[in-house]
Enzyme design. Structure first.
Site, PDB file in Angstrom:
ATOM      1  CB  ILE A   1       5.201   0.834   2.645  1.00 37.80           C
ATOM      2  CG1 ILE A   1       4.318   0.568   3.849  1.00 37.80           C
ATOM      3  CG2 ILE A   1       6.675   0.851   3.041  1.00 37.80           C
ATOM      4  CD1 ILE A   1       4.514  -0.821   4.454  1.00 37.80           C
TER       5      ILE A   1
ATOM      6  CE  LYS B   1      -0.425  -6.768  -1.716  1.00 38.10           C
ATOM      7  NZ  LYS B   1      -1.265  -6.748  -0.501  1.00 38.10           N
TER       8      LYS B   1
ATOM      9  N   GLY C   1       0.794  -1.233   0.000  1.00 39.17           N
ATOM     10  CA  GLY C   1       0.000   0.000   0.000  1.00 39.17           C
ATOM     11  C   GLY C   1       0.818   1.270   0.000  1.00 39.17           C
TER      12      GLY C   1
HETATM   13  N1  LIG Z   1      -8.169  -1.736  -1.184  1.00 40.58           N
HETATM   14  C1  LIG Z   1      -6.881  -1.770  -0.900  1.00 40.58           C
HETATM   15  O1  LIG Z   1      -6.467  -1.627   0.259  1.00 40.58           O
HETATM   16  C2  LIG Z   1      -5.877  -1.973  -1.976  1.00 40.58           C
HETATM   17  C3  LIG Z   1      -6.227  -2.309  -3.256  1.00 40.58           C
HETATM   18  N2  LIG Z   1      -5.278  -2.516  -4.207  1.00 40.58           N
HETATM   19  C4  LIG Z   1      -5.657  -2.819  -5.576  1.00 40.58           C
HETATM   20  O2  LIG Z   1      -6.303  -1.686  -6.130  1.00 40.58           O
HETATM   21  C5  LIG Z   1      -7.266  -2.097  -7.078  1.00 40.58           C
HETATM   22  C6  LIG Z   1      -8.611  -1.528  -6.684  1.00 40.58           C
HETATM   23  O3  LIG Z   1      -8.943  -2.002  -5.413  1.00 40.58           O
HETATM   24  P1  LIG Z   1     -10.209  -1.451  -4.596  1.00 40.58           P
HETATM   25  O4  LIG Z   1     -10.387  -0.017  -4.848  1.00 40.58           O
HETATM   26  O5  LIG Z   1     -10.034  -1.936  -3.226  1.00 40.58           O
HETATM   27  O6  LIG Z   1     -11.371  -2.281  -5.299  1.00 40.58           O
HETATM   28  P2  LIG Z   1     -12.924  -1.919  -5.368  1.00 40.58           P
HETATM   29  O7  LIG Z   1     -13.632  -3.194  -5.664  1.00 40.58           O
HETATM   30  O8  LIG Z   1     -13.343  -1.124  -4.199  1.00 40.58           O
HETATM   31  O9  LIG Z   1     -12.974  -0.958  -6.642  1.00 40.58           O
HETATM   32  C7  LIG Z   1     -12.933  -1.399  -7.970  1.00 40.58           C
HETATM   33  C8  LIG Z   1     -13.958  -0.603  -8.738  1.00 40.58           C
HETATM   34  O10 LIG Z   1     -13.857  -0.908 -10.113  1.00 40.58           O
HETATM   35  C9  LIG Z   1     -15.171  -0.901 -10.645  1.00 40.58           C
HETATM   36  N3  LIG Z   1     -15.220  -1.610 -11.938  1.00 40.58           N
HETATM   37  C10 LIG Z   1     -15.279  -2.944 -12.155  1.00 40.58           C
HETATM   38  N4  LIG Z   1     -15.329  -3.176 -13.479  1.00 40.58           N
HETATM   39  C11 LIG Z   1     -15.307  -1.978 -14.093  1.00 40.58           C
HETATM   40  C12 LIG Z   1     -15.359  -1.569 -15.452  1.00 40.58           C
HETATM   41  N5  LIG Z   1     -15.423  -2.455 -16.441  1.00 40.58           N
HETATM   42  N6  LIG Z   1     -15.331  -0.255 -15.735  1.00 40.58           N
HETATM   43  C13 LIG Z   1     -15.267   0.660 -14.750  1.00 40.58           C
HETATM   44  N7  LIG Z   1     -15.228   0.342 -13.421  1.00 40.58           N
HETATM   45  C14 LIG Z   1     -15.243  -0.979 -13.117  1.00 40.58           C
HETATM   46  C15 LIG Z   1     -16.009  -1.548  -9.567  1.00 40.58           C
HETATM   47  O11 LIG Z   1     -17.383  -1.231  -9.737  1.00 40.58           O
HETATM   48  C16 LIG Z   1     -15.407  -0.916  -8.312  1.00 40.58           C
HETATM   49  O12 LIG Z   1     -16.058   0.280  -7.966  1.00 40.58           O
HETATM   50  C17 LIG Z   1      -7.203  -3.626  -7.106  1.00 40.58           C
HETATM   51  O13 LIG Z   1      -6.302  -4.029  -8.107  1.00 40.58           O
HETATM   52  C18 LIG Z   1      -6.634  -3.962  -5.735  1.00 40.58           C
HETATM   53  O14 LIG Z   1      -5.976  -5.198  -5.716  1.00 40.58           O
HETATM   54  C19 LIG Z   1      -3.937  -2.364  -3.944  1.00 40.58           C
HETATM   55  C20 LIG Z   1      -3.526  -2.037  -2.695  1.00 40.58           C
HETATM   56  C21 LIG Z   1      -4.452  -1.837  -1.601  1.00 40.58           C
HETATM   57  N1  LIG Z   2      -6.280  -6.863   0.135  1.00 39.53           N
HETATM   58  C1  LIG Z   2      -4.980  -6.287   0.253  1.00 39.53           C
HETATM   59  C2  LIG Z   2      -5.029  -4.839  -0.089  1.00 39.53           C
HETATM   60  C3  LIG Z   2      -3.707  -4.263  -0.299  1.00 39.53           C
HETATM   61  O1  LIG Z   2      -2.911  -4.708  -1.123  1.00 39.53           O
HETATM   62  C4  LIG Z   2      -4.484  -6.450   1.679  1.00 39.53           C
HETATM   63  O2  LIG Z   2      -5.276  -6.828   2.535  1.00 39.53           O
HETATM   64  O3  LIG Z   2      -3.299  -6.230   1.891  1.00 39.53           O
HETATM   65 NA    NA Z   3       3.924   0.468  -1.781  1.00 37.74          NA
END
Ligand SMILES: NC(=O)C1=CN([C@@H]2O[C@H](COP(=O)(O)OP(=O)(O)OC[C@H]3O[C@@H](n4cnc5c(N)ncnc54)[C@H](O)[C@@H]3O)[C@@H](O)[C@H]2O)C=CC1
Ligand SMILES: N[C@@H](CC=O)C(=O)O
Ligand code: NA
Length: 433
Positions: free
Chosen positions: A136, A205, A134
């Protein structure tokens, strides 16, 4: 001075992370422009259902992500997740020379080579600091600050959700299911949280970390993976009784064989670590990663590994970097895979085991059990025995041995008549070998 031509940004996905990126981009527009050398302008936001986002500027919303990527934008920020259709969109963007910022570890851990080649041939940037740990700053130090050193090991807690669950099990004894639900509510868990609990997220990761640290191509399928599904409250209690705690660690090592040949070992599994170890005090959704390098020695990176705003911080850092590169006409670091080290199978990787057994309480049992360890060439580091009425509890901690030998030892011990139950088996890290 922010006189440069605006850098136009397409934001794909506006969920937990995307909504924070949109908010910060808008709220800090002037400062970001000053740092990038030109306005960083949100040109469009692709969401699944535009009608469901009254909080966002309506004129920017579209459900046509592919169309937005094709439009007159300079940078694509991808925060949707998963492999397809995102992979195709990002390849299309890179091939047209548009820079890409993504937090998508699932995609990068499988298709990094393809995406990097597309970026390199079109002279575009591919940045992904948010994909591991995240907020970091970890990938940029590996790619840039440590580019002159020789990294030997990267080990740490890289999944916030599982750390949140294990911390709760250890401190309050809270149940697994309710804690996972809370991690999802807080925006830590993946859309499908089995990616977290089964170790897929941490393995992705680990693949990214191993690739960067060892200048080699390591994919998620090269990483040995075990999740926390098998960690029982007994394991947690057994660890506590021995002054240890249980963490899900990603461990990437440079392994040198007797003949001098080098390989990479990358694995994700639960481990017992001493409660005094710095990783033991990393609680909640926090992440911490140790990096060992020949000249630098030991480095520790610590901070929030999950959640909307912390992850958005890393995304915006990348966005400013790629915008700056466009303004100044430079490029960020390319993929560095020149070492091309092979991946060592888990069975040949040296590990240490903690084994807790319920055995018959009669003379000679300890010797019989010790004989099986010796037969597999596994040396015992410590033994603790406690008598009960008709059984005894036996706890054995081994020295380093090939993981396959340890596994075979435990399997054979489980079949012995004198062994009533193999109560807990877990690998041990962070103490003298
Ligand atoms: N939540 C976290 O703490 C972290 C997330 N990530 C990564 O970041 C990315 C996003 O994660 P989040 O925001 O947590 O997921 P999320 O599920 O909250 O957001 C993803 C969004 O994309 C939208 N979406 C899906 N298909 C779509 C399309 N065809 N067109 C437009 N929008 C579409 C969904 O409706 C949703 O709102 C993922 O790759 C996740 O692995 C990375 C580090 C930390
Ligand atoms: N689902 C992940 C989100 C960040 O990469 C986690 O729990 O670490
Ligand atoms: Na990072």
């Amino acid at each position: 001075m922010t006189e440069g031509k605006a850098v136009k940004v397409a934001l794909l996905g506006c969920g937990t992370v995307g909504s924070e990126v949109a908010r910060l981009l808008t709220e800090q527009a002037d400062e970001l422009a000053a740092r990038a050398g030109a306005p960083v302008e949100l040109a469009g936001i692709a969401v699944r259902r535009p009608g469901k986002h009254p909080e966002l500027p309506q004129h920017l919303l579209t459900s046509d992500a592919a169309g937005l990527v094709e439009s007159d934008v300079d940078v694509v920020v991808e925060l949707i997740g998963g492999i397809e259709p995102v992979r195709g969109w990002l390849l299309a963007a890179l091939r047209k020379g548009k820079s890409v910022v993504t937090a998508n570890k699932a995609l990068l851990s499988e298709y990094s080579a393809e995406l990097s080649e597309a970026a390199d041939s079109a002279g575009a940037d591919l940045y992904f600091e948010a994909a591991v740990a995240g907020a970091i700053p970890l990938l940029r130090p590996l790619r840039e600050s440590l580019a002159g050193d020789r990294i030997t090991k990267v080990m740490g807690i890289v999944n916030g959700t599982t750390n949140f669950i294990l911390s709760a099990m250890d401190s309050t004894g809270a149940g697994y299911a309710e804690t996972l639900e809370e991690a999802s509510r807080l925006g830590y868990a993946e859309a499908d949280p089995t990616a977290d609990v089964d170790g897929y997220d941490a393995a992705a990761k680990a693949a990214i970390l191993a690739s960067l640290a060892f200048h080699s191509r390591v994919t998620a399928s090269d990483v040995h993976r075990e999740g926390i599904g098998e960690v029982s409250s007994f394991d947690i209690a057994a660890a506590k009784a021995l002054g240890r705690t249980v963490k899900l660690l990603a461990i990437c090592e440079r392994v040198t064989a007797d003949d001098g040949t080098e390989s990479v070992s990358a694995r994700v599994h639960p481990v017992m670590i001493p409660r005094g170890h710095p990783l033991a005090s990393v609680g909640g959704a926090f992440n911490a990663v140790f990096v060992e390098a020949d000249a630098a020695g030991e480095l520790m990176f610590y901070g929030q590994g999950a959640g909307g705003a912390p992850t958005a911080s890393a995304v915006l850092g990348d966005l400013v970097a790629v915008a700056r590169n466009r303004v100044l006409g430079g490029r960020g670091p390319r993929e560095s895979a020149h070492a091309a080290l092979p991946v060592r199978p888990m069975g040949q990787t040296p590990t240490r085991y903690h084994v807790s057994l319920d055995v018959a309480d009669r003379p000679g049992v300890l010797a019989q059990v010790a004989h099986v360890f010796a037969a597999h060439d596994v040396s015992i580091a410590a033994v603790r025995q406690r008598d009960r009425t008709s059984t005894a509890s036996l706890v054995i901690v081994t020295h380093l041995a090939p993981d396959a030998a340890l596994e075979a030892t435990v399997e054979e011990i489980g079949k012995m008549d004198v062994v009533h139950e193999v109560v807990s088996v877990m690998r041990v890290e962070g103490e003298d070998q």
